[in-house]
Design an enzyme around this catalytic site. Structure first.
Site, mmCIF file in Angstrom:
data_model
loop_
_atom_site.group_PDB
_atom_site.id
_atom_site.type_symbol
_atom_site.label_atom_id
_atom_site.label_comp_id
_atom_site.label_asym_id
_atom_site.label_seq_id
_atom_site.Cartn_x
_atom_site.Cartn_y
_atom_site.Cartn_z
ATOM 1 N N HIS A 32 0.875 -1.171 0.000
ATOM 2 C CA HIS A 32 0.000 0.000 0.000
ATOM 3 C C HIS A 32 0.913 1.222 0.000
ATOM 4 O O HIS A 32 2.155 1.075 -0.048
ATOM 5 C CB HIS A 32 -0.942 -0.020 1.211
ATOM 6 C CG HIS A 32 -0.245 -0.264 2.517
ATOM 7 N ND1 HIS A 32 0.622 0.645 3.091
ATOM 8 C CD2 HIS A 32 -0.248 -1.341 3.351
ATOM 9 C CE1 HIS A 32 1.095 0.165 4.224
ATOM 10 N NE2 HIS A 32 0.605 -1.047 4.409
ATOM 11 N N HIS A 79 4.135 1.236 2.114
ATOM 12 C CA HIS A 79 5.306 0.538 1.558
ATOM 13 C C HIS A 79 5.961 1.381 0.458
ATOM 14 O O HIS A 79 7.186 1.476 0.368
ATOM 15 C CB HIS A 79 4.896 -0.802 0.944
ATOM 16 C CG HIS A 79 4.339 -1.789 1.926
ATOM 17 N ND1 HIS A 79 3.018 -2.148 1.942
ATOM 18 C CD2 HIS A 79 4.945 -2.493 2.916
ATOM 19 C CE1 HIS A 79 2.820 -3.042 2.905
ATOM 20 N NE2 HIS A 79 3.969 -3.263 3.516
ATOM 21 N N GLN A 139 7.323 3.872 10.715
ATOM 22 C CA GLN A 139 7.055 4.274 12.104
ATOM 23 C C GLN A 139 5.758 3.661 12.615
ATOM 24 O O GLN A 139 5.547 3.559 13.818
ATOM 25 C CB GLN A 139 7.002 5.814 12.163
ATOM 26 C CG GLN A 139 6.535 6.416 13.470
ATOM 27 C CD GLN A 139 7.475 6.131 14.642
ATOM 28 O OE1 GLN A 139 8.628 5.754 14.448
ATOM 29 N NE2 GLN A 139 6.985 6.301 15.861
ATOM 30 N N LYS A 140 4.886 3.181 11.707
ATOM 31 C CA LYS A 140 3.637 2.589 12.202
ATOM 32 C C LYS A 140 3.947 1.425 13.147
ATOM 33 O O LYS A 140 3.278 1.227 14.148
ATOM 34 C CB LYS A 140 2.754 2.122 11.056
ATOM 35 C CG LYS A 140 1.353 1.883 11.605
ATOM 36 C CD LYS A 140 0.454 1.225 10.664
ATOM 37 C CE LYS A 140 -0.006 -0.110 10.879
ATOM 38 N NZ LYS A 140 0.497 -1.289 11.064
ATOM 39 N N ASP A 141 4.960 0.653 12.819
ATOM 40 C CA ASP A 141 5.400 -0.433 13.700
ATOM 41 C C ASP A 141 6.526 0.100 14.581
ATOM 42 O O ASP A 141 7.690 -0.298 14.462
ATOM 43 C CB ASP A 141 5.863 -1.622 12.857
ATOM 44 C CG ASP A 141 4.726 -2.185 12.029
ATOM 45 O OD1 ASP A 141 3.735 -2.641 12.609
ATOM 46 O OD2 ASP A 141 4.799 -2.114 10.783
ATOM 47 N N GLN A 168 8.559 -2.352 16.644
ATOM 48 C CA GLN A 168 9.416 -3.132 15.740
ATOM 49 C C GLN A 168 10.649 -2.321 15.356
ATOM 50 O O GLN A 168 11.780 -2.828 15.374
ATOM 51 C CB GLN A 168 8.618 -3.521 14.493
ATOM 52 C CG GLN A 168 9.476 -4.011 13.331
ATOM 53 C CD GLN A 168 8.640 -4.537 12.192
ATOM 54 O OE1 GLN A 168 8.080 -5.620 12.281
ATOM 55 N NE2 GLN A 168 8.544 -3.793 11.097
ATOM 56 N N SER A 208 -2.272 -0.046 6.487
ATOM 57 C CA SER A 208 -1.808 -1.364 6.913
ATOM 58 C C SER A 208 -2.360 -2.390 5.932
ATOM 59 O O SER A 208 -3.492 -2.239 5.446
ATOM 60 C CB SER A 208 -2.345 -1.664 8.318
ATOM 61 O OG SER A 208 -2.263 -3.050 8.585
HETATM 62 O O1 PAF Z 1 7.014 -4.963 9.068
HETATM 63 C C1 PAF Z 1 7.041 -6.012 8.397
HETATM 64 O O2 PAF Z 1 6.508 -6.090 7.282
HETATM 65 C C2 PAF Z 1 7.761 -7.228 8.952
HETATM 66 O O3 PAF Z 1 7.590 -7.325 10.321
HETATM 67 C C3 PAF Z 1 9.242 -7.285 8.559
HETATM 68 C C4 PAF Z 1 10.040 -6.119 9.132
HETATM 69 C C5 PAF Z 1 9.383 -7.300 7.047
HETATM 70 C C6 PAF Z 1 9.866 -8.577 9.106
HETATM 71 O O4 PAF Z 1 9.199 -9.698 8.627
#
Ligand code: PAF
Length: 301
Positions: free
Chosen positions: A50, A53, A164-166, A169, A201
């Site tokens: 989307h 990305h 930054q949404k994640d 992570q 998302s």
């Molecule tokens: O954010 C994601 O799409 C995934 O968690 C990642 C960083 C590609 C790891 O699989």
């Protein structure tokens, strides 16, 4: 080049290399590195692209001479009740979109290429991964850190791009890159939102129309907290209460957590004395959504 092939992008104008093996990635990167001052960028993804990305790919394109994108729905970051089997997958569409965004290579390995028989080593993040989503998704960040470590070793990029949404992570990956001495810049790009504020998302596609309408509750609660902090609110207890109340106005939104944390460590804070991160997770129907916003105190830099 092994099983590598080239396919045209959506407009038929842009060529993107499509590779499925680690050996082919390494061969392509070696060629790209022959260019003087080469800067290799990696955008790790799980596909189902989307605008969020694409914004990562465009950021990579603006800073790198070679832009690689990985598409791998990483089984080891999904728990037993997660949506691994139903996670949206559309490689042809992803290839066309990555080509349109100017990516040079898309790596979409089969599971066995990433996790061959006998695989048993993992990266275990520390306390940064235990709160927020880590509390309800045990093992999730171990799976993320492990696959990202593998991707960083496969591509050896100069810059890796995350959203930054994640936020948790991104913090886990930054911590891992520092702790394990990965020679990479971790670049975290802003959240891309729909017109009404819903964070983009891949999982938004699961939402039924009435759920989609109410999903904006997360953004509304975070925006309210941002405005309150900008107006001088410093009590995290009050901010959390306000955010919970806003979310409770939406009967289809089942709150999992609302937290205010240190943006680097993800440790909860009790007062807003500098920039803090408000983070929310909720189930809307069968869809688990997360969102976050940086809260900047009044008069701060
Ligand atoms: O954010 C994601 O799409 C995934 O968690 C990642 C960083 C590609 C790891 O699989």
């Amino acid at each position: 080049m092994g099983d590598a092939s080239s396919r045209a992008g959506s407009g038929g104008k842009t060529a993107i290399a499509y590779v499925r093996s680690i050996a082919d990635v390494r061969a392509s990167i070696a060629v790209a590195r022959r260019q003087p001052d080469a800067v290799v960028g990696l955008v790790p993804t799980m596909g189902a692209f989307h605008e969020g990305h694409l914004s990562l790919m465009r950021a990579a394109r603006s800073r790198c001479s070679f832009v690689a994108v990985s598409v791998f729905v990483n089984p080891i970051q999904f728990g037993g009740t997660d949506d691994f089997n139903t996670y949206p997958r559309d490689l042809d569409r992803d290839l066309a979109m990555a080509a349109g965004a100017g990516a040079d290579l898309l790596f979409a390995p089969p599971d066995g290429e990433m996790y061959p028989p006998g695989f048993e080593t993992a990266v275990e993040p520390g306390s940064i991964a235990t709160g927020l989503c880590g509390a309800s998704r045990p093992g999730h960040f171990r799976g993320v850190a492990t696959v990202v470590a593998k991707l960083l070793n496969i591509f050896a990029p100069d810059i890796a791009f995350f959203g930054q949404k994640d936020a948790q992570q991104a913090a886990v990956i930054r911590r891992m890159a520092t702790d394990l001495n990965f020679d990479v810049e971790v670049s975290v790009e802003p959240i891309v939102r729909e017109g009404d504020g819903l964070a983009m998302s891949s999982r938004n596609t699961y939402l039924e129309p009435d759920e989609r309408t109410q999903a904006v509750a997360l953004f509304e609660a975070l925006s309210q907290a941002r405005d309150a902090v900008a107006a001088g609110e410093t009590s995290v207890a009050r901010l959390r209460r306000q955010m919970k109340r806003k979310i409770a106005e939406h009967y289809l939104v089942d709150l999992e957590y609302v937290k205010v944390v240190d943006p680097a460590t993800m440790e909860p804070v009790s007062a807003v004395e500098g920039p803090v991160l408000a983070a929310v997770a909720a189930r809307v129907g069968r869809t688990r959504l997360i969102d976050n916003m940086l809260l900047l105190p009044a008069g701060g830099d």
